[in-house]
Scaffold this active site. Sequence first.
Site, PDB file in Angstrom:
ATOM      1  N   ARG A   1       0.846  -1.202   0.000  1.00  0.00           N
ATOM      2  CA  ARG A   1       0.000   0.000   0.000  1.00  0.00           C
ATOM      3  C   ARG A   1       0.875   1.243   0.000  1.00  0.00           C
ATOM      4  O   ARG A   1       0.968   1.969   0.981  1.00  0.00           O
ATOM      5  CB  ARG A   1      -0.977  -0.073   1.144  1.00  0.00           C
ATOM      6  CG  ARG A   1      -2.057  -1.069   0.739  1.00  0.00           C
ATOM      7  CD  ARG A   1      -3.210  -1.099   1.610  1.00  0.00           C
ATOM      8  NE  ARG A   1      -4.362  -1.551   0.848  1.00  0.00           N
ATOM      9  CZ  ARG A   1      -5.522  -1.838   1.383  1.00  0.00           C
ATOM     10  NH1 ARG A   1      -5.702  -1.713   2.671  1.00  0.00           N
ATOM     11  NH2 ARG A   1      -6.511  -2.239   0.639  1.00  0.00           N
TER      12      ARG A   1
ATOM     13  N   GLN B   1      -0.998   2.422  -5.871  1.00  0.00           N
ATOM     14  CA  GLN B   1      -2.423   2.644  -5.601  1.00  0.00           C
ATOM     15  C   GLN B   1      -3.313   2.172  -6.750  1.00  0.00           C
ATOM     16  O   GLN B   1      -4.365   1.584  -6.520  1.00  0.00           O
ATOM     17  CB  GLN B   1      -2.672   4.131  -5.340  1.00  0.00           C
ATOM     18  CG  GLN B   1      -3.023   4.367  -3.888  1.00  0.00           C
ATOM     19  CD  GLN B   1      -3.080   5.831  -3.523  1.00  0.00           C
ATOM     20  OE1 GLN B   1      -3.005   6.703  -4.375  1.00  0.00           O
ATOM     21  NE2 GLN B   1      -3.220   6.088  -2.254  1.00  0.00           N
TER      22      GLN B   1
ATOM     23  N   ASP C   1      -4.142  -1.624  -6.625  1.00  0.00           N
ATOM     24  CA  ASP C   1      -4.635  -2.156  -5.352  1.00  0.00           C
ATOM     25  C   ASP C   1      -5.994  -2.848  -5.541  1.00  0.00           C
ATOM     26  O   ASP C   1      -7.048  -2.211  -5.483  1.00  0.00           O
ATOM     27  CB  ASP C   1      -4.729  -0.980  -4.362  1.00  0.00           C
ATOM     28  CG  ASP C   1      -5.087  -1.415  -2.957  1.00  0.00           C
ATOM     29  OD1 ASP C   1      -5.559  -2.556  -2.776  1.00  0.00           O
ATOM     30  OD2 ASP C   1      -4.895  -0.611  -2.039  1.00  0.00           O
TER      31      ASP C   1
ATOM     32  N   SER D   1      -8.605  -2.697  -2.604  1.00  0.00           N
ATOM     33  CA  SER D   1      -9.392  -1.463  -2.542  1.00  0.00           C
ATOM     34  C   SER D   1     -10.452  -1.429  -3.634  1.00  0.00           C
ATOM     35  O   SER D   1     -11.608  -1.096  -3.357  1.00  0.00           O
ATOM     36  CB  SER D   1      -8.486  -0.241  -2.701  1.00  0.00           C
ATOM     37  OG  SER D   1      -7.688  -0.085  -1.571  1.00  0.00           O
TER      38      SER D   1
ATOM     39  N   TYR E   1      -3.036  -1.002   8.497  1.00  0.00           N
ATOM     40  CA  TYR E   1      -4.022  -2.018   8.863  1.00  0.00           C
ATOM     41  C   TYR E   1      -4.241  -2.046  10.376  1.00  0.00           C
ATOM     42  O   TYR E   1      -3.438  -1.524  11.149  1.00  0.00           O
ATOM     43  CB  TYR E   1      -3.541  -3.401   8.418  1.00  0.00           C
ATOM     44  CG  TYR E   1      -3.581  -3.613   6.927  1.00  0.00           C
ATOM     45  CD1 TYR E   1      -4.794  -3.735   6.247  1.00  0.00           C
ATOM     46  CD2 TYR E   1      -2.408  -3.706   6.187  1.00  0.00           C
ATOM     47  CE1 TYR E   1      -4.830  -3.951   4.883  1.00  0.00           C
ATOM     48  CE2 TYR E   1      -2.435  -3.911   4.814  1.00  0.00           C
ATOM     49  CZ  TYR E   1      -3.656  -4.039   4.172  1.00  0.00           C
ATOM     50  OH  TYR E   1      -3.690  -4.248   2.820  1.00  0.00           O
TER      51      TYR E   1
HETATM   52  P1  NAD Z   1      -9.205  -4.257   6.037  1.00  0.00           P
HETATM   53  O1  NAD Z   1     -10.061  -4.772   4.920  1.00  0.00           O
HETATM   54  O2  NAD Z   1      -8.004  -5.006   6.434  1.00  0.00           O
HETATM   55  O3  NAD Z   1     -10.155  -4.104   7.348  1.00  0.00           O
HETATM   56  C1  NAD Z   1     -11.365  -3.401   7.297  1.00  0.00           C
HETATM   57  C2  NAD Z   1     -11.470  -2.506   8.518  1.00  0.00           C
HETATM   58  O4  NAD Z   1     -11.727  -3.312   9.667  1.00  0.00           O
HETATM   59  C3  NAD Z   1     -10.224  -1.689   8.840  1.00  0.00           C
HETATM   60  O5  NAD Z   1     -10.551  -0.312   8.822  1.00  0.00           O
HETATM   61  C4  NAD Z   1      -9.831  -2.193  10.207  1.00  0.00           C
HETATM   62  O6  NAD Z   1      -9.246  -1.170  11.008  1.00  0.00           O
HETATM   63  C5  NAD Z   1     -11.148  -2.646  10.767  1.00  0.00           C
HETATM   64  N1  NAD Z   1     -11.075  -3.521  11.945  1.00  0.00           N
HETATM   65  C6  NAD Z   1     -10.195  -4.525  12.225  1.00  0.00           C
HETATM   66  N2  NAD Z   1     -10.460  -5.058  13.432  1.00  0.00           N
HETATM   67  C7  NAD Z   1     -11.530  -4.406  13.928  1.00  0.00           C
HETATM   68  C8  NAD Z   1     -12.293  -4.506  15.132  1.00  0.00           C
HETATM   69  N3  NAD Z   1     -11.981  -5.385  16.088  1.00  0.00           N
HETATM   70  N4  NAD Z   1     -13.327  -3.652  15.315  1.00  0.00           N
HETATM   71  C9  NAD Z   1     -13.652  -2.733  14.353  1.00  0.00           C
HETATM   72  N5  NAD Z   1     -12.994  -2.591  13.210  1.00  0.00           N
HETATM   73  C10 NAD Z   1     -11.937  -3.405  12.994  1.00  0.00           C
HETATM   74  O7  NAD Z   1      -8.804  -2.740   5.779  1.00  0.00           O
HETATM   75  P2  NAD Z   1      -8.815  -1.902   4.424  1.00  0.00           P
HETATM   76  O8  NAD Z   1     -10.208  -1.603   4.039  1.00  0.00           O
HETATM   77  O9  NAD Z   1      -7.984  -2.605   3.450  1.00  0.00           O
HETATM   78  O10 NAD Z   1      -8.145  -0.523   4.857  1.00  0.00           O
HETATM   79  C11 NAD Z   1      -7.173  -0.372   5.860  1.00  0.00           C
HETATM   80  C12 NAD Z   1      -6.581   1.019   5.776  1.00  0.00           C
HETATM   81  O11 NAD Z   1      -5.694   1.113   4.665  1.00  0.00           O
HETATM   82  C13 NAD Z   1      -7.578   2.132   5.588  1.00  0.00           C
HETATM   83  O12 NAD Z   1      -7.156   3.243   6.362  1.00  0.00           O
HETATM   84  C14 NAD Z   1      -7.456   2.504   4.157  1.00  0.00           C
HETATM   85  O13 NAD Z   1      -7.842   3.835   3.901  1.00  0.00           O
HETATM   86  C15 NAD Z   1      -5.980   2.295   3.955  1.00  0.00           C
HETATM   87  N6  NAD Z   1      -5.635   2.115   2.552  1.00  0.00           N
HETATM   88  C16 NAD Z   1      -4.491   2.708   2.068  1.00  0.00           C
HETATM   89  C17 NAD Z   1      -4.146   2.540   0.735  1.00  0.00           C
HETATM   90  C18 NAD Z   1      -2.915   3.165   0.175  1.00  0.00           C
HETATM   91  O14 NAD Z   1      -2.272   3.909   0.857  1.00  0.00           O
HETATM   92  N7  NAD Z   1      -2.566   2.854  -1.035  1.00  0.00           N
HETATM   93  C19 NAD Z   1      -4.934   1.774  -0.091  1.00  0.00           C
HETATM   94  C20 NAD Z   1      -6.072   1.187   0.430  1.00  0.00           C
HETATM   95  C21 NAD Z   1      -6.410   1.357   1.757  1.00  0.00           C
END
Ligand code: NAD
Length: 381
Positions: free
Chosen positions: A122, A127, A130, A133, A230
């Site tokens: 990430r 991006q 990904d 996403s 994460y």
């Molecule tokens: P994910 O699919 O791994 O998890 C989904 C969500 O579940 C996350 O927000 C996580 O914090 C939450 N979670 C985990 N345990 C939990 C609990 N016990 N109670 C409540 N919530 C809980 O995560 P994701 O959707 O892939 O995204 C993770 C982060 O990465 C986000 O901030 C997203 O914006 C970021 N992101 C960054 C990039 C990049 O920089 N290129 C790309 C995609 C996502």
Amino acid sequence: MVTIAVTAEGTDEPRVAVSPETVKKLVGLGAKVKVETGAGLRSRFSDAMLKAQGAEIAPSAAEARRDADILLKVRRPAPEEVKDLKPGSLVVAMLDPYGDRAGLEALAATNAALFSMELMPRITRAQSMDVLSSQANLAGYKAVVDAAALFEQAMPMMMTAAGTVPAAKVFIMGAGVAGLQAIATARRLGAQVTATDVRPAAKEQVASLGAKFIAVEDEEFRQAQTAAGYAKPMSVEYQEKQAALIASHIKNQDIVVTTALIPGRPAPRLISRPMVESMKPGAIIVDLAAERGGNCELTQPGRTIEHNGVRIFGPLNLAGAVAVNASSLYAKNLLAFLGILIDKDKKTLDIDWDDEIVKGTLIAKDGKLVHPSLQPQGAAS
Ligand code: NAD
């Protein structure tokens, strides 16, 4: 010239790894794109549409793979699909790197270089590649639309001469990519939305979408985000505090969409049986974590069940339910990734095996599993 093969997926996967748009761009990169006949049909990409953009339509999967340097798939292919590729060929797909280890080893044994798109780092440069996403975004949208369709009440508040219809209360658990899109969709439908997460960064994002953030905001919460962005697995003490908070909130909710995941681990259990039993008849839970075991204790992956009048939907491939968009975005992710593997001037494969993106996604090469997270001592992170 680089030859790229795209073959049809299994019966339970409507997506496809190429779109008319990406065929055109791959041909523009100097590649030959061979697509198995009918492979795009469930994403509404006909052979004629793909052919019009320069694809060669092959009469069978084996014909599409003949002479291919790269096989593009959505899901992990069977070793039989890979073993007739040329030596040194590449396979690029969502390979489910932590599932079915024996199957993965058998695939690695074909000697193909295997790239698992789920492991895309990430970083800003990646991006556009990904897949988690692009697919989670669509799944988050579809979860809310499906829940609204199942729900036997209106979503927005309506003030009519005959009385007021209250806004539906929607609670989103996990405010990552899928959760944030679920919040935005529920807000557009006029629901009253709350959301929770364990990462402090989520708080502001939830608020910016017009939803109320609800979480146990202690010291552990302030440390819950890894450098990769994460969530970390939370302590038993935190989980207990979180469960108490959720128990008091969930009983008043009409629709709950859960999306909570921790990379490389089973989904955290956030909704217990007693919590479901405290909810109103007619309430709906959509568990987007069903594929990884589910966030709700009662979820049955792949099924919709009813418990005391609460329906619990455990979809396994919601992005696939909007296959036209999901395939288009997935194919664009693959196109961006292939852009770093193909030398545009020489029109040949030119792979920098030390590139962070290549190293991050390469899981097998020369017959061996090479990704650090797949070594015996490796952490799935
Ligand atoms: P994910 O699919 O791994 O998890 C989904 C969500 O579940 C996350 O927000 C996580 O914090 C939450 N979670 C985990 N345990 C939990 C609990 N016990 N109670 C409540 N919530 C809980 O995560 P994701 O959707 O892939 O995204 C993770 C982060 O990465 C986000 O901030 C997203 O914006 C970021 N992101 C960054 C990039 C990049 O920089 N290129 C790309 C995609 C996502």
